[in-house]
Design a protein around this motif. Sequence first.
Motif, PDB file in Angstrom:
ATOM      1  N   VAL A  13       0.892  -1.246  -0.047  1.00 50.40           N
ATOM      2  CA  VAL A  13      -0.313  -0.288  -0.156  1.00 50.40           C
ATOM      3  C   VAL A  13       0.914   1.439  -0.251  1.00 50.40           C
ATOM      4  CG1 VAL A  13      -1.634   0.899   1.418  1.00 50.40           C
ATOM      5  CG2 VAL A  13      -1.821  -1.326   1.477  1.00 50.40           C
ATOM      6  N   GLY A  14       0.359   2.153  -0.874  1.00 49.88           N
ATOM      7  CA  GLY A  14       0.869   3.259  -0.822  1.00 49.88           C
ATOM      8  C   GLY A  14       0.427   4.014  -0.976  1.00 49.88           C
ATOM      9  N   PRO A  15       0.534   5.449  -1.626  1.00 54.37           N
ATOM     10  CA  PRO A  15       0.295   6.760  -0.496  1.00 54.37           C
ATOM     11  C   PRO A  15      -1.268   6.999  -1.346  1.00 54.37           C
ATOM     12  CG  PRO A  15       2.129   7.360  -2.407  1.00 54.37           C
ATOM     13  CD  PRO A  15       1.602   5.801  -1.861  1.00 54.37           C
ATOM     14  N   PRO A  16      -2.428   7.435  -1.118  1.00 54.32           N
ATOM     15  CA  PRO A  16      -3.641   7.949  -1.805  1.00 54.32           C
ATOM     16  C   PRO A  16      -3.645   8.223  -2.891  1.00 54.32           C
ATOM     17  CG  PRO A  16      -3.538   9.148   0.121  1.00 54.32           C
ATOM     18  CD  PRO A  16      -1.921   8.694  -0.150  1.00 54.32           C
ATOM     19  N   GLY A  17      -4.867   7.644  -3.675  1.00 48.12           N
ATOM     20  CA  GLY A  17      -4.931   8.006  -4.838  1.00 48.12           C
ATOM     21  C   GLY A  17      -4.785   6.890  -5.503  1.00 48.12           C
ATOM     22  N   ARG A  18      -3.641   6.700  -7.244  1.00 49.34           N
ATOM     23  CA  ARG A  18      -3.703   5.298  -7.792  1.00 49.34           C
ATOM     24  C   ARG A  18      -2.581   4.732  -7.546  1.00 49.34           C
ATOM     25  NH1 ARG A  18      -5.487   7.990 -13.260  1.00 49.34           N
ATOM     26  NH2 ARG A  18      -3.877   6.998 -13.848  1.00 49.34           N
ATOM     27  N   ALA A  19      -3.278   3.223  -8.631  1.00 50.47           N
ATOM     28  CA  ALA A  19      -1.984   2.683  -8.121  1.00 50.47           C
ATOM     29  C   ALA A  19      -0.502   2.885  -9.027  1.00 50.47           C
ATOM     30  CB  ALA A  19      -2.457   1.550  -8.785  1.00 50.47           C
ATOM     31  N   LYS A  20       0.179   2.574  -8.554  1.00 51.23           N
ATOM     32  CA  LYS A  20       1.826   2.883  -8.689  1.00 51.23           C
ATOM     33  C   LYS A  20       2.356   1.511  -8.988  1.00 51.23           C
ATOM     34  CE  LYS A  20       2.149   6.991  -7.441  1.00 51.23           C
ATOM     35  NZ  LYS A  20       1.155   7.781  -8.105  1.00 51.23           N
ATOM     36  N   LEU A  21       3.140   1.565 -10.312  1.00 49.69           N
ATOM     37  CA  LEU A  21       4.052   0.146 -10.524  1.00 49.69           C
ATOM     38  C   LEU A  21       5.607   0.349 -10.048  1.00 49.69           C
ATOM     39  CD1 LEU A  21       3.574  -2.480 -12.519  1.00 49.69           C
ATOM     40  CD2 LEU A  21       4.268  -0.993 -14.323  1.00 49.69           C
ATOM     41  N   ARG A  22       5.898   0.121 -10.065  1.00 50.12           N
ATOM     42  CA  ARG A  22       7.368  -0.683  -9.636  1.00 50.12           C
ATOM     43  C   ARG A  22       8.554  -0.966 -10.647  1.00 50.12           C
ATOM     44  NH1 ARG A  22       7.051  -3.235  -3.227  1.00 50.12           N
ATOM     45  NH2 ARG A  22       6.368  -1.428  -1.956  1.00 50.12           N
ATOM     46  N   LYS A  23       9.565  -1.073 -10.791  1.00 51.78           N
ATOM     47  CA  LYS A  23       9.956  -1.303 -11.225  1.00 51.78           C
ATOM     48  C   LYS A  23      10.055  -3.343 -11.980  1.00 51.78           C
ATOM     49  CE  LYS A  23      12.957   2.308 -11.788  1.00 51.78           C
ATOM     50  NZ  LYS A  23      14.586   2.654 -11.617  1.00 51.78           N
ATOM     51  N   ASN A  24       9.770  -3.547 -10.727  1.00 54.01           N
ATOM     52  CA  ASN A  24       9.338  -4.908 -10.687  1.00 54.01           C
ATOM     53  C   ASN A  24       8.898  -5.913 -11.087  1.00 54.01           C
ATOM     54  OD1 ASN A  24       8.399  -4.290  -8.486  1.00 54.01           O
ATOM     55  ND2 ASN A  24       9.283  -5.580  -6.851  1.00 54.01           N
ATOM     56  N   GLY A  25       7.746  -4.913 -11.829  1.00 51.23           N
ATOM     57  CA  GLY A  25       6.595  -5.093 -12.282  1.00 51.23           C
ATOM     58  C   GLY A  25       5.189  -5.024 -10.908  1.00 51.23           C
ATOM     59  N   ILE A  26       5.204  -4.815 -10.102  1.00 49.66           N
ATOM     60  CA  ILE A  26       4.298  -5.141  -8.964  1.00 49.66           C
ATOM     61  C   ILE A  26       3.663  -3.469  -8.491  1.00 49.66           C
ATOM     62  CG2 ILE A  26       4.297  -5.203  -6.292  1.00 49.66           C
ATOM     63  CD1 ILE A  26       4.927  -8.257  -7.060  1.00 49.66           C
ATOM     64  N   ALA A  27       2.904  -4.577  -9.061  1.00 47.19           N
ATOM     65  CA  ALA A  27       2.011  -2.766  -8.361  1.00 47.19           C
ATOM     66  C   ALA A  27       1.637  -2.438  -6.737  1.00 47.19           C
ATOM     67  CB  ALA A  27       0.199  -3.161  -8.882  1.00 47.19           C
TER      68      ALA A  27
END
Length: 157
Positions: A13-27
Amino acid sequence: TTTTTTSTTPAPVGPPGRAKLRKNGIAVAPADAPAEIQAAIAAGNSIRHLPYRWGGGHRNFYDSGYDCSGAVSYLLHAAGMLASPLTSGGLASSWGAPGKGRWITVFANAGHTYMKVAGLRFDTSSAGDRMRQGKGPRWRKSKRKPTGYAIKYYPAF
């Protein structure tokens, strides 16, 4: 009646808003995402490395490879929005309500389907990708034009 549950690792879980995509392909799910959306993201993360396989995910939600509708069905099932897998045509005609959702939007026609979860595209097709992210179910950085697709959402999401 049999209830099937997914056993996936919780989505980061990250900050509020939209999902983020890590460089390793994990959302990474946004902090303000409902539990159902976090479950869908965790499900996508659990199959994001599997290969494309026509018919994959249709006999059973749990498979060794997925086609487009099997992958979308898997995420919707994890979110509690689908009881049994649907084809792309079935998603276009009989799932959800017309329009874009706040958290999940499914784009479907008779030949293909993909979805956005918390603003991040989940698709077996690399259409629109600048980078080669591989075939099969993946979180995709690029947007895709929804021309020719029924646009559907699950009420309340």
